[in-house]
Design a protein around this motif. Structure first.
Motif, mmCIF file in Angstrom:
data_model
loop_
_atom_site.group_PDB
_atom_site.id
_atom_site.type_symbol
_atom_site.label_atom_id
_atom_site.label_comp_id
_atom_site.label_asym_id
_atom_site.label_seq_id
_atom_site.Cartn_x
_atom_site.Cartn_y
_atom_site.Cartn_z
ATOM 1 N N TRP A 1 0.812 -1.323 -0.212
ATOM 2 C CA TRP A 1 -0.177 -0.287 -0.027
ATOM 3 C C TRP A 1 0.722 0.979 0.313
ATOM 4 O O TRP A 1 1.916 1.041 -0.051
ATOM 5 N N PRO B 1 -5.186 1.678 3.687
ATOM 6 C CA PRO B 1 -5.751 2.592 3.294
ATOM 7 C C PRO B 1 -6.927 1.152 3.497
ATOM 8 O O PRO B 1 -6.907 -0.021 3.466
ATOM 9 N N PRO B 2 -7.946 1.640 2.991
ATOM 10 C CA PRO B 2 -9.329 0.811 3.147
ATOM 11 C C PRO B 2 -9.147 -0.867 2.121
ATOM 12 O O PRO B 2 -9.832 -2.166 2.488
ATOM 13 N N VAL B 3 -8.250 -0.071 0.818
ATOM 14 C CA VAL B 3 -8.130 -1.633 0.211
ATOM 15 C C VAL B 3 -6.720 -1.600 -0.511
ATOM 16 O O VAL B 3 -6.249 -0.137 -0.742
ATOM 17 N N VAL C 1 -10.345 -6.012 0.043
ATOM 18 C CA VAL C 1 -10.694 -4.651 0.826
ATOM 19 C C VAL C 1 -10.228 -4.947 2.614
ATOM 20 O O VAL C 1 -10.997 -6.426 2.495
ATOM 21 N N ARG D 1 -11.752 -2.752 5.139
ATOM 22 C CA ARG D 1 -13.305 -1.983 5.706
ATOM 23 C C ARG D 1 -13.730 -2.131 4.283
ATOM 24 O O ARG D 1 -13.505 -1.225 3.684
#
Length: 127
Positions: free
Chosen positions: A64, A108-110, A125, A127
């Motif tokens: 990420w 991050p969320p993804v 993913v 969240r």
């Protein structure tokens, strides 16, 4: 690989190589994942440690921010790793928490994951 405070950086003459003094320095010498060797691996581990201190549970294969699977780090990535290592070595828990909110370090969320043996990253993913 050693952290030298006086030089404010990691020093490893074999950082861009998977061998140092004839001894393999890889996570798994038979695993063909270039970013899991040398300085890229040390930097990746620092970022994973930061995430662990701030609670997201990541795995070795997760990418990420500006983490990628490049086998060699750009000079700015090396400097950022030095900065992160210094904060992690000397910090109370507040400093890593603040640092973990930086755009290049925040989980991050993804995310992308390159779980072996798959050569291509997949989006995950969180969240």
């Amino acid at each position: 690989m050693d952290w030298y405070r006086g030089q404010s950086r990691f020093t490893d003459p074999g950082a861009q190589s998977s061998w140092l003094d004839g001894v393999p320095r890889d996570l798994a010498p038979d695993l063909d994942v270039p970013f899991l060797r040398g300085l890229p691996y040390a930097r990746h581990t620092l970022v994973l440690d930061l995430a662990a201190l701030t609670k997201p549970e990541m795995i070795l294969w997760d990418l990420w921010g500006d983490l990628d699977d490049a086998p060699v780090l750009a000079p700015d990535a090396v400097a950022r790793a030095d900065e992160l290592a210094e904060v992690m070595a000397d910090a109370d828990l507040e400093q890593p928490r603040v640092l973990s909110e930086a755009e290049d370090l925040r989980v991050p969320p993804v995310i992308r994951s390159v779980t072996p043996p798959g050569p291509l990253p997949v989006e995950v993913v969180l969240r």
